[in-house]
Design an enzyme around this catalytic site. Structure first.
Site, PDB file in Angstrom:
ATOM      1  N   ARG A   1      -8.034  -4.177   3.430  1.00 32.62           N
ATOM      2  CA  ARG A   1      -7.886  -4.644   2.045  1.00 32.62           C
ATOM      3  C   ARG A   1      -7.268  -6.041   1.971  1.00 32.62           C
ATOM      4  O   ARG A   1      -6.521  -6.367   1.058  1.00 32.62           O
ATOM      5  CB  ARG A   1      -7.054  -3.645   1.221  1.00 32.62           C
ATOM      6  CG  ARG A   1      -7.575  -3.526  -0.221  1.00 32.62           C
ATOM      7  CD  ARG A   1      -6.705  -2.655  -1.118  1.00 32.62           C
ATOM      8  NE  ARG A   1      -6.703  -1.268  -0.738  1.00 32.62           N
ATOM      9  CZ  ARG A   1      -5.621  -0.479  -0.745  1.00 32.62           C
ATOM     10  NH1 ARG A   1      -4.462  -0.951  -1.096  1.00 32.62           N
ATOM     11  NH2 ARG A   1      -5.719   0.782  -0.395  1.00 32.62           N
TER      12      ARG A   1
ATOM     13  N   ASP B   1     -16.685  -1.096  -1.899  1.00 29.15           N
ATOM     14  CA  ASP B   1     -15.913   0.079  -2.281  1.00 29.15           C
ATOM     15  C   ASP B   1     -16.620   1.255  -1.635  1.00 29.15           C
ATOM     16  O   ASP B   1     -17.848   1.223  -1.474  1.00 29.15           O
ATOM     17  CB  ASP B   1     -15.890   0.224  -3.806  1.00 29.15           C
ATOM     18  CG  ASP B   1     -15.026   1.395  -4.234  1.00 29.15           C
ATOM     19  OD1 ASP B   1     -13.829   1.182  -4.491  1.00 29.15           O
ATOM     20  OD2 ASP B   1     -15.532   2.538  -4.265  1.00 29.15           O
TER      21      ASP B   1
END
Lengths: 371, 371
Positions: free
Chosen positions: A35, A84
């Site tokens: 991330r 995602d």
């Protein structure tokens, strides 16, 4: 050793990430952050303004920009494809949304045979935006390898069955043990979809692939092996022919590491709960037949808020433990928290590059020489 | 063997829970459930109507009623004192609330020396409502032992520092490693408060005590040992002279079990992630000097929604694994979910009692004979 951007280097990879993943000793300890492209970066928050998560993942230019942001800012050794875990499901038409502050919300949770109909195989054209984004990215990235991103079947199943995030995965586990045939069909479909998603990224130019089974750590070893591992193995096996290193990651998976390597990983992602050398030792003790165990991790992201001297010492500890393992890719033990200070991450990268090699040598690992 | 209600039996306890906790072989495998008194019971929801969580914990008659409800409904081998981990903090005047759907919310989170002033020691009279409730309960319970309930310093600290529930405990961990003196003072105060809370319950008649360190599993072994274990050890050591078995529990603590036993537990609570005999073996392998390792657990509560034949087989698996350990107290691996069907729990109790002993014998544990 340097190379022209875009040079194929599958036989003699010089990127530190790829060398470490192969159990070789690169010039510097490679580092990237899960991330790393995300809310902790002001430039990310700026480009995402007014654009939903799923929309942002569907626009190749935006995916390229967001994926590149941390590469520009930090001297990281890899880019991770901005996406995602729900993206491949959205691509085949599952009615879902990512709700800020909540997470994925599934319009019609899958609870029976009928619900499975939502999960058709990936068809031609479904992932064209992924191919486009990866190709654009690879052209921009030059020698920095792009890591393909994909959620694993269990973690995807947990959202699909629960209808959203869950604390205990009660419905998912009840289906897993109580309706094994439905579960098998669900997991087989998810394995096919995620394999296609990952293959698409690698075929378009990603030079490594990470399978995120974020919530697998909620399972006992027995349940993981019986009801989850075969499908993760199908995904990892389904891209084996592409010849890129496969990283397999989950949170709280101390008990599952052996099985997660066995599923077909070249690199095992470890969270902060156990030292990297303990993790590698556990795998070797259980499976003498596996080759050199390469680890990725494992600084506790919650410590990014600690004073720098304390944090620096924690980074060194991770490097020392990783130095006792044949290959080490420095990372956090989970994703970058949205509250993380980018300047702190920049200092972590610098420290890993500046001291990583010498701390590895001090650890005394018999390095495999790069021929 | 039977005994009159209220008979002291500290030398020759006949309650199955106390026998198992001492590594002896009771007539039946004892069973109770964490959070057996709670939202899964319609009679609980009824008596709680219009009464806040913290208010309900402050009324001895209501605490007695709620604690007794599952004992009436199920043939469980222990009552667990109905309380909340925040109750001792509320008792010394910390401004906090339990918000339905959220959890504890602290008005002024503790982030510095000044915040510590909220944590004074327990004074005479602060816990009179606890003494009253326990005395009332013990009179009603007769031979069924009451287990004292207490949150451990780390888990309490996490709420106090974060201000409420947290996913990653970032502020807590940052203080732990970054402000060690502040942390020490915070944890020492919490250890004194929780010791007083637990002593009060045992002195009033509780015949066992469980320390809930629910979130300790978020820590690495090194951090747990350096910054948490000493304070849990102070609490467990602080009630050692009272001579009741001390149960030590946390979630996701596979890596911490050895340390949690070392902190001074007589019984180690294990979640569902590892089989009970593996847990006990891990402790014995690391600490040959510990006596017989007694375990409590460890059915995955998420499986309570599985079809009965599947669930029954899981219960038997737990009994078999527990049968390979010197002492076993059957429980879930975490609390009863609010959605659990009480009839299912009743069937689990019946099954444990009906088949537990024979499955233990089949496991082949050398039983310590009860003299």
């Amino acid at each position: 050793m340097s190379e022209a951007p875009g040079t194929p280097e599958s036989d003699h990879p010089t990127a530190p990430l790829l060398q470490a993943a192969a159990g070789r000793e690169p010039d510097r300890v490679p580092v990237w952050f899960m991330r790393q492209a995300g809310r902790s970066l002001p430039e990310y928050r700026r480009v995402r303004e007014g654009i939903s998560m799923l929309d942002s993942c569907a626009r190749p230019e935006l995916v390229t920009e967001i994926t590149l942001q941390p590469v520009r800012r930090y001297d990281v050794d890899a880019a991770i494809f901005y996406s995602d875990i729900m993206v491949p499901l959205k691509a085949i038409g599952v009615d879902l949304d990512i709700v800020p502050g909540t997470g994925p919300v599934i319009a019609e949770p899958i609870r029976d045979e009928r619900g499975l109909a939502q999960l058709r195989d990936v068809a031609e054209g479904d992932l064209d935006h992924i191919t486009a984004a990866v190709q654009m990215l690879v052209a921009e990235l030059g020698p920095v390898p792009l890591i393909g991103f994909c959620g694993a079947p269990f973690t995807l199943a947990s959202y699909l069955v629960e209808g959203g995030p869950s604390k205990d995965y009660a419905r998912t586990k009840a289906m897993m043990v109580g309706a094994p045939r439905l579960w098998q069909e669900l997991m087989e479909r998810l394995a096919r979809i995620t394999t296609a998603f990952l293959r698409t990224q690698v075929e378009a130019g990603a030079r490594a692939a990470q399978l995120f089974d974020s919530w697998a750590g909620s399972l006992s070893v027995a349940d993981y092996r019986a009801s989850v591992m075969p499908y993760s193995a199908a995904v990892l096996g389904g891209i084996a022919d592409l010849g890129v290193p496969r990283i397999h990651f989950g949170v709280g998976t101390g008990e599952l590491l052996v099985s997660m390597v066995e599923a077909g990983a070249d690199v095992i992602g470890v969270d902060w709960r156990i030292p990297l050398d303990v993790a590698a030792g556990r795998v070797r003790a259980a499976r003498e037949d596996v080759g050199p165990v390469v680890v990725q991790g494992n600084l506790d992201p919650a410590l990014l808020g600690a004073p720098w001297p304390v944090l620096a010492e924690r980074v060194r500890e991770v490097l020392r433990a990783g130095g006792r393992v044949p290959g080490h890719v420095f990372n956090l033990g989970h994703g970058v928290p949205p509250t993380a200070d980018p300047d702190t991450l920049a200092r972590v990268v610098e420290l890993v590059h500046a001291e990583g090699r010498s701390l590895r040598s001090a650890g005394g690992v018999p390095a495999v020489s790069v021929s």
